[in-house]
Motif scaffolding. Structure first.
Motif, mmCIF file in Angstrom:
data_model
loop_
_atom_site.group_PDB
_atom_site.id
_atom_site.type_symbol
_atom_site.label_atom_id
_atom_site.label_comp_id
_atom_site.label_asym_id
_atom_site.label_seq_id
_atom_site.Cartn_x
_atom_site.Cartn_y
_atom_site.Cartn_z
ATOM 1 N N ALA A 63 0.802 -1.263 0.019
ATOM 2 C CA ALA A 63 0.065 0.012 0.069
ATOM 3 C C ALA A 63 0.890 1.208 0.128
ATOM 4 N N GLY A 64 2.095 0.952 0.122
ATOM 5 C CA GLY A 64 2.811 2.368 -0.043
ATOM 6 C C GLY A 64 3.363 2.792 1.455
ATOM 7 N N GLY A 65 2.938 2.118 2.468
ATOM 8 C CA GLY A 65 3.272 2.740 3.558
ATOM 9 C C GLY A 65 4.379 2.076 4.493
ATOM 10 N N LYS A 66 4.955 2.770 5.540
ATOM 11 C CA LYS A 66 6.130 2.151 6.182
ATOM 12 C C LYS A 66 5.559 1.253 7.425
ATOM 13 N N VAL A 67 6.183 0.351 7.630
ATOM 14 C CA VAL A 67 5.750 -0.368 8.859
ATOM 15 C C VAL A 67 6.258 0.482 10.145
ATOM 16 N N PRO A 68 5.257 1.018 11.051
ATOM 17 C CA PRO A 68 5.873 1.609 12.161
ATOM 18 C C PRO A 68 6.478 0.648 13.231
ATOM 19 N N GLY A 69 7.204 1.276 13.856
ATOM 20 C CA GLY A 69 8.113 0.349 14.871
ATOM 21 C C GLY A 69 9.258 -0.421 14.416
ATOM 22 N N LEU A 70 9.562 -0.230 13.313
ATOM 23 C CA LEU A 70 10.806 -0.879 12.659
ATOM 24 C C LEU A 70 11.752 0.215 12.344
ATOM 25 N N GLY A 71 12.945 0.010 12.888
ATOM 26 C CA GLY A 71 14.025 1.050 12.290
ATOM 27 C C GLY A 71 14.409 2.138 13.547
#
Length: 265
Positions: A145-153
């Motif tokens: 969906a073009g979104g970043k996975v929150p909580g990573l990095g």
């Protein structure tokens, strides 16, 4: 006309809060973290829930000279007569990169957990394989969906955020590891394979998972991050009073300013 509330009510002789006498039942008997949890859920937390909740608040209180801290210090430099403005300036910086990650992660995990539960595919227990499969599906869907996975990095802790294992340990000790923390751990395990990047789990995301497992409303999780950061910002401002640096930051930026004519001029 009346205005119903389950929180605080004051009369000329008494203050009640959550149905308790504030003076006789709460002051000196209830910790602030316990009270904050109680105010939101209208349920008094167990000692186990309180320990995990307060561990989350501690994890987010302060990280040094982050943008929120710098904003608070610079605002205090400009308006030392308005401490509330300096605190507000720092809190207003709580967004998708700092502090808001807690809520974003909680929402991401809660959505995956809710959908899996409705479909009857939510894993039971701690077996990694089933959680990894659910995590991989959720991560791929977010990426597609073009979104970043929150909580990573993390901008600094490239090899792993030291808060994450400690928060998991506290939750495990208190029997508060639920589907959101299990799924978040799985997200960390599948991140490289599904995204092609080494992205460690970060502390703000772990807090979001832990708070969701405590049953706190996902749409309010950013508020708890801001509650924690308020203590940190107050500490930053106290240090600014004792040992100011905001003036040096201002001078450094002002002194390094370089005029460039507009493009095409």
């Amino acid at each position: 006309m009346t205005y119903p509330t389950s929180l605080g009510v004051s009369t000329t002789t008494q203050i009640t809060l959550l149905g308790q006498d504030l003076a006789d039942d709460l002051i000196g008997s209830v910790g602030f973290g316990e009270l904050a949890f109680w105010l939101v859920t209208l349920q008094r937390p167990t000692p186990q829930q309180t320990r995990v909740f307060e561990a989350c608040l501690v994890a987010l209180a302060d990280h040094g000279f982050t943008p929120t801290a710098i904003a608070a210090r610079l605002t205090y430099l400009s308006a030392p007569d308005a401490l509330q403005g300096a605190l507000a300036a720092g809190l207003l910086g709580g967004g998708s990169r700092f502090l808001g990650v807690t809520e974003d992660t909680g929402a991401f995990l809660a959505d995956a957990v809710t959908k899996a539960r409705a479909a009857g595919t939510l894993p039971e227990g701690d077996g990694d394989a089933a959680w990894d499969a659910l995590a991989a599906d959720a991560v791929r869907a977010r990426a597609a969906a073009g979104g970043k996975v929150p909580g990573l990095g993390h901008h600094l802790h490239k090899q792993g955020d030291p808060r994450v294992p400690r928060l998991y340990a506290v939750a495990q000790e208190e029997g508060q590891v639920g589907p959101h923390l299990r799924l978040f751990a799985a997200v960390g395990r599948v991140a490289r394979e599904t995204l092609g990047k080494d992205l460690p789990l970060n502390g703000a995301g772990a807090v979001g998972a832990a708070l969701a497992d405590l049953g706190l409303p996902v749409e309010l999780l950013r508020g708890f991050a801001l509650l924690a950061r308020t203590a940190g910002l107050l500490g930053q401002l106290a240090e600014e009073v004792r040992r100011p640096i905001a003036g040096r930051i201002f001078a450094a930026v002002e002194g390094a300013a370089e005029y460039l004519p507009p493009e095409g001029a």
